[in-house]
Design an enzyme around this catalytic site. Structure first.
Site, PDB file in Angstrom:
ATOM      1  N   ALA A 330      45.522  43.052  41.935  1.00 54.61           N
ATOM      2  CA  ALA A 330      44.811  42.351  43.140  1.00 54.61           C
ATOM      3  C   ALA A 330      43.588  41.732  42.277  1.00 54.61           C
ATOM      4  O   ALA A 330      42.772  41.169  41.198  1.00 54.61           O
ATOM      5  CB  ALA A 330      44.400  42.876  44.034  1.00 54.61           C
ATOM      6  N   SER A 331      41.841  41.849  43.216  1.00 57.93           N
ATOM      7  CA  SER A 331      40.574  41.510  42.683  1.00 57.93           C
ATOM      8  C   SER A 331      40.285  42.618  41.912  1.00 57.93           C
ATOM      9  O   SER A 331      38.826  42.379  41.877  1.00 57.93           O
ATOM     10  CB  SER A 331      40.463  41.601  44.326  1.00 57.93           C
ATOM     11  OG  SER A 331      40.952  40.528  45.046  1.00 57.93           O
ATOM     12  N   THR A 332      40.757  43.704  41.983  1.00 62.72           N
ATOM     13  CA  THR A 332      40.679  44.741  41.237  1.00 62.72           C
ATOM     14  C   THR A 332      39.476  44.398  39.623  1.00 62.72           C
ATOM     15  O   THR A 332      38.962  44.411  39.224  1.00 62.72           O
ATOM     16  CB  THR A 332      40.900  45.518  40.757  1.00 62.72           C
ATOM     17  OG1 THR A 332      42.277  45.394  40.509  1.00 62.72           O
ATOM     18  CG2 THR A 332      40.827  46.362  42.034  1.00 62.72           C
ATOM     19  N   ILE A 333      40.188  43.051  38.502  1.00 66.42           N
ATOM     20  CA  ILE A 333      39.543  42.759  38.025  1.00 66.42           C
ATOM     21  C   ILE A 333      39.263  41.871  37.600  1.00 66.42           C
ATOM     22  O   ILE A 333      39.177  40.697  36.546  1.00 66.42           O
ATOM     23  CB  ILE A 333      41.646  42.134  37.318  1.00 66.42           C
ATOM     24  CG1 ILE A 333      42.565  41.356  37.635  1.00 66.42           C
ATOM     25  CG2 ILE A 333      42.157  43.623  36.482  1.00 66.42           C
ATOM     26  CD1 ILE A 333      42.136  39.814  38.409  1.00 66.42           C
ATOM     27  N   LYS A 334      38.407  41.157  38.246  1.00 68.46           N
ATOM     28  CA  LYS A 334      37.354  39.809  38.833  1.00 68.46           C
ATOM     29  C   LYS A 334      36.835  40.135  37.986  1.00 68.46           C
ATOM     30  O   LYS A 334      35.468  39.374  37.931  1.00 68.46           O
ATOM     31  CB  LYS A 334      37.261  39.611  40.409  1.00 68.46           C
ATOM     32  CG  LYS A 334      37.924  39.485  41.153  1.00 68.46           C
ATOM     33  CD  LYS A 334      38.294  38.752  42.743  1.00 68.46           C
ATOM     34  CE  LYS A 334      39.464  38.016  43.308  1.00 68.46           C
ATOM     35  NZ  LYS A 334      39.102  37.891  44.523  1.00 68.46           N
TER      36      LYS A 334
END
Lengths: 626, 368
Positions: A330-334
């Site tokens: 999810a967004s944790t790798i943005k």
């Protein structure tokens, strides 16, 4: 030609020739049997006395002695795995007059279950008649007292003390520590192939998973031997010589059991995982996977019903979610994706895009929605991370293309095993065109690249990979290998474990690290940060990134309503974080499956609570251990 | 129905030779009884042995039904397949205990050298019987080359024991075919002078060790010589009447290594004594004698040679195994035929007896 020759064959002469040869052969056969029999006569009649004496003298047997398994400690010296003496009731079938009646009487006296009786029967058939067979595995004090008082009534039955592996913290640490269990046929076969069978001659259990499995060689030690004199029935009379076994080495882990227990308590009944790792050297301070189970079941001999229960549970307690769970990041790798964009010069720190609340590929009708349905308005790379704007990263991912993203992300450790020192680890999936072709024999679609921008589609990661990828950003490139082992203790000498590193990520412009790091700090402390509520008033500085992963895709016009849909389809809440912000000594990864809420509202508060615990008081023990 | 046919018994119509079948069945019973004792009263192992015996007898029964003309016609093709498989083993075979003998075909693993135990005597017998007896020198030389190829290939695995046994099976065909005594003497001398070459170039360390130990077992009483010493103690202490079934201390107390496989004869001798040994020898003697009678009565040269060779090879098994466990021959890892625990050799042996059965009953049906 051949046919003509065979017609002029003299069958009679041929038969006569063959017959003569058969007679010669039979004479030789009889002569050889004569010699063999003569030799047997020599051995069994002429030299009988001498061989009988030698047979009776043949009384020295070599009995192997099992080494004591090494003890496992946590980073602060608390015992995580030890060997406890356990009393067992053992029977030597040969010395028992009426085995069936004796066993029946004992079963009534000591309340032995049918399961245990069946196991005894099975084992008895496997052992030799003069060898001990366990009738009752673990006697409680009451049973031991009852039997001790009436022992004289049961010749051939005795109470024996054996060492059994014990895990005082039970299910708190199962997935990191693993367990030992009975050596099964597959283990025995493997030991034989590795030439280790002799070393395990007296050993009953072997490390199966986790630390116990990975460091089996160090923990086991070396077998000892004693020479015993046996009587004509093979019973030992006295010990003639002894070569003591060498105990296994003790292990000290990086795990802090207090932190581990706190993490477990924070997750509570929620399925998921918490990883705490030191980014500087990869030391794993806590590794929780929930639900868990009690490793003592395996160490003491798990029943079929118990094992079935674990195997069949829909919550998969046997899975080590921290290293085997494949979650959409999810967004944790943005933050990492932003760095890739900057490095590839697809964007600059000044690039702005307009987010109306959705994204569209040119010429395609489908709308990729932002979590903020009315949109973030004008966003740049910093605000896109802080507010976790989806549209910005949809756009970025599409511009970068899947293969570029994949190439960079492999550098952060995605799609590869982290190399942590337990055997149970998955590489998860860092998709690429080539991967999809090989896996599904299908082309890659642009729409899938768009989803990759927010860590969905085929991309999966393990929490441990996320910890490493976060450490890479925090370390500005250095990539540690997670390590549970701190040191090995051998005869009083402390041998520190080697902390390895993988190929570091090198940026053309190292300032790009700071773009990501400052945005991650703003996630926690900025006015619009997605984790600002959770971290309000924290006495330490930190950075982080929230993530909320869809487990089920939502139809175009459908509204996501957590209360209305089945529990297993609810979102996963994630949080990656590090602290203190200026010189990070811990990274934290929270994964909470199927919760009401998202990364900001569920996972970030969990991280806050654990970080508070970590920084408040290192020494406090939530010791519920016996 | 022809009146004569009514007189042929059911067994004959099933292509079974009654005396041979009875002797083999008795041996099978002896095997199961002895394996039970040698395995330390392990019911599981005994059961597995019983199942293998059953499977082996089934194989014998099936093979006995094959028309002999087909057997003869398929001798060379079977031999060729065997050579190809041996080549495959040498190239890609599975290694176990430092030797490549197995070939993994995905579904099953096979040991081509076992196939060759039948294919070699079949091929040599076929080749010799193409001409009249005795064979010409040229044909003999060609037969030797035919024989030497698989023997060397198996020796290369390395499996010296099996390669020598297979060499024997081929040489027996040539001997029975009437190879001249002059030639036999010549070869005996040649082999005698070949021994040093064998020792220096062909034998592996462990094989040399076996021979050295054989020559003087007491040289290394705790190592390689241990087996032979313990085996001789077992046999000797059995005396005339034996210690009784399940009562052999040498074997029951596990002093005797490999007691259910290669050294099962020691267990048998310890528990049943000289009386039992004589009984077993009579049983083996009867099987060999019956086999030779079948060979004599066979109608065709091919059948005579094959039956004779199979029987004499069986005899060699008995001789080598009994010889090695009683200290007369070096330990070469040959099981006691039909008695030792283990499936592969049992199936091969009884498959051979299946051929004998076919040959025996083929003759009778012609007479009937």
């Amino acid at each position: 030609m051949r046919r003509r020759r065979s017609t002029i064959r003299d069958h009679h002469a041929e038969s006569a020739l063959f017959g003569r040869r058969v007679v010669v052969a039979l004479v030789i056969v009889v002569a050889v049997f004569g010699v063999l029999l003569g030799n047997m006569y020599q051995l069994q009649v002429t030299e009988f006395q001498s061989f009988q004496t030698r047979s009776n003298d043949n009384r020295i047997k070599v009995v192997p002695l099992a080494p004591n398994r090494g003890i496992i400690y946590d980073a602060k010296g608390r015992i995580l795995a030890e060997n406890r003496p356990v009393l067992s009731l053992e029977v030597i079938p040969e010395r028992v007059q009426d085995l069936e009646a004796t066993v029946a009487r004992l079963a009534a006296l000591l309340d032995i279950s049918v399961d245990e009786l069946e196991r005894f029967e099975r084992n008895r058939k496997r052992e030799r008649r003069f060898e001990q067979v366990i009738l009752l595995d673990q006697l409680n004090e009451h049973q031991a007292a009852i039997f001790a008082a009436r022992q004289h009534e049961f010749p051939g039955v005795s109470i024996e003390a054996r060492l059994v592996r014990h895990y005082p913290y039970g299910e708190s640490l199962t997935h990191a520590l693993g367990y030992v269990a009975k050596i099964n046929q597959r283990d025995a076969q493997r030991l034989k192939e590795q030439g280790l069978a002799a070393n395990y001659a007296a050993t009953r259990t072997i490390g199966k998973l986790g630390i116990e499995g990975y460091y089996e060689e160090q923990l086991h030690g070396a077998v000892g031997y004693q020479q015993v004199e046996v009587d004509i029935h093979g019973r030992s009379i006295r010990t003639l010589a002894i070569e003591p076994p060498i105990p296994g080495q003790d292990l000290v882990l990086e795990i802090d059991i207090a932190l581990q227990q706190k993490a477990q308590q924070i997750l509570g009944t929620t399925r998921g995982s918490i990883v705490v790792m030191d980014p500087r050297d990869g030391a794993v301070r806590a590794m929780v996977s929930q639900p868990s189970y009690d490793p003592n079941w395996f160490a003491q001999g798990i029943s079929v019903a118990q094992y079935r229960g674990l195997l069949d549970s829909i919550h998969s307690p046997l899975l080590n979610r921290a290293t085997q769970g494949g979650y959409p990041p999810a967004s944790t790798i943005k933050p990492q994706l932003a760095i890739v964009g900057l490095e590839e010069q697809t964007i600059t720190t000044d690039t702005q895009i307009w987010d109306p609340g959705w994204f569209q590929i040119k010429g395609v009708n489908h709308r990729y929605r932002d979590w903020l349905s009315w949109g973030h308005g004008w966003v740049n790379v910093d605000t896109a991370i802080v507010e976790s704007c989806d549209t910005f990263f949809y756009d970025l991912a599409l511009k970068l293309g899947i293969d570029t993203i994949s190439e960079h992300m492999v550098g952060y450790g995605f799609g590869e095993r982290t190399g942590i020192d337990i055997g149970e680890e998955s590489a998860a999936v860092m998709p690429s065109r080539g991967w999809k072709r090989a896996r599904f024999n299908q082309p890659w679609y642009a729409g899938e690249t768009v989803s990759i921008g927010i860590g969905q589609s085929y991309w999966t990661v393990t929490p441990m990979q996320l910890a490493v990828a976060t450490a890479v950003v925090v370390n500005k490139g250095t990539r540690p290998v997670p390590r549970l082992l701190r040191s090995i203790r051998d005869a009083g000498i402390e041998l520190p474990a080697v902390h390895e590193q993988r190929e570091p990520v090198q940026l053309n412009n190292p300032a790009h690290w700071n773009v990501a790091l400052s945005a991650m700090e703003d996630v926690v402390s900025g006015t619009k940060g997605t984790a600002r509520t959770a971290f309000r008033g924290a006495p330490y500085s930190s950075g982080g990134k929230t993530g909320t992963a869809q487990v089920r895709s939502i139809a175009q016009d459908e509204e996501y309503d957590a209360e209305a849909i089945a529990e297993k389809y609810r979102d996963n809440a994630m949080y990656v974080g590090y602290a203190p912000a200026d010189e990070p000594e811990m990274v934290i990864v929270i994964t909470a499956e199927n919760v009401m809420g998202g990364g900001g509202s569920v996972a970030a508060p969990m991280a806050r609570e654990l970080m508070d615990f970590y920084f408040k008081d290192d020494t406090a023990v939530v010791d519920n251990a016996p | 129905m022809h009146p004569d046919q009514q007189r042929t018994s059911i067994l004959q119509r099933l292509h079974m030779d009654a005396p041979l079948l009875i002797a083999l069945l008795i041996t099978a019973v002896v095997s199961i009884v002895t394996v039970y004792s040698a395995s330390g009263e392990d019911l599981g192992m005994t059961q597995r042995q019983a199942i293998r015996v059953g499977a082996a007898f089934f194989a014998m029964f099936v093979i006995a039904q094959i028309p002999l003309d087909s057997v003869q016609r398929w001798s060379l093709p079977l031999f060729s397949v065997g050579i190809v498989l041996l080549l495959a083993v040498l190239l890609v075979g599975e290694s176990s205990k430092g030797a490549q003998r197995w070939l993994d075909l995905g579904v099953i693993t096979i040991q081509p050298s076992e196939l060759m135990k039948l294919a070699v005597p079949m091929a040599v017998a076929w080749f010799i019987s193409e001409q009249g007896l005795p064979p010409t020198l040229r044909r003999l030389a060609a037969a030797f080359i035919l024989l030497l190829i698989p023997v060397l290939m198996i020796a290369k695995q390395p499996d010296l024991g099996t390669s020598l046994l297979i060499a024997c099976s081929g040489i027996f065909v040539l001997f029975l075919a009437g190879m001249s005594w002059k030639l036999i003497t010549f070869f005996a001398v040649a082999i005698g002078s070949f021994t040093p070459i064998l020792w220096i170039f062909l034998m592996r360390d462990y094989q040399r060790q076996r021979v050295l130990t054989f020559l003087d077992p007491e040289r290394d009483p705790l190592g390689a010589g241990y087996q032979i010493i313990q085996s001789k103690i077992a046999i000797g202490s059995g005396g005339i009447e034996g210690k009784g079934w399940l009562q052999g201390t040498q074997s029951q107390l596990e002093f005797l290594p490999e007691r259910h496989t290669d050294f099962i004869f020691s267990v048998f001798s310890e528990e049943f004594g000289l009386v039992g040994v004589i009984g077993l020898f009579l049983l083996y003697g009867f099987i060999i004698f019956r086999g030779m009678i079948i060979a004599m009565r066979a109608q065709r040269v091919y059948q005579k040679l094959l039956a004779g060779s199979l029987t004499l090879t069986f005899f060699i098994y008995v001789m080598v195994n009994v010889g090695m466990v009683s200290g007369l021959l070096p330990v070469v890892g040959v099981p006691l035929p039909l008695i030792s625990y283990g499936g592969t050799s049992m199936v091969t042996l009884l498959a051979g007896f299946g051929l004998l059965m076919a040959i025996a009953t083929n003759r009778r049906l012609i007479h009937a």
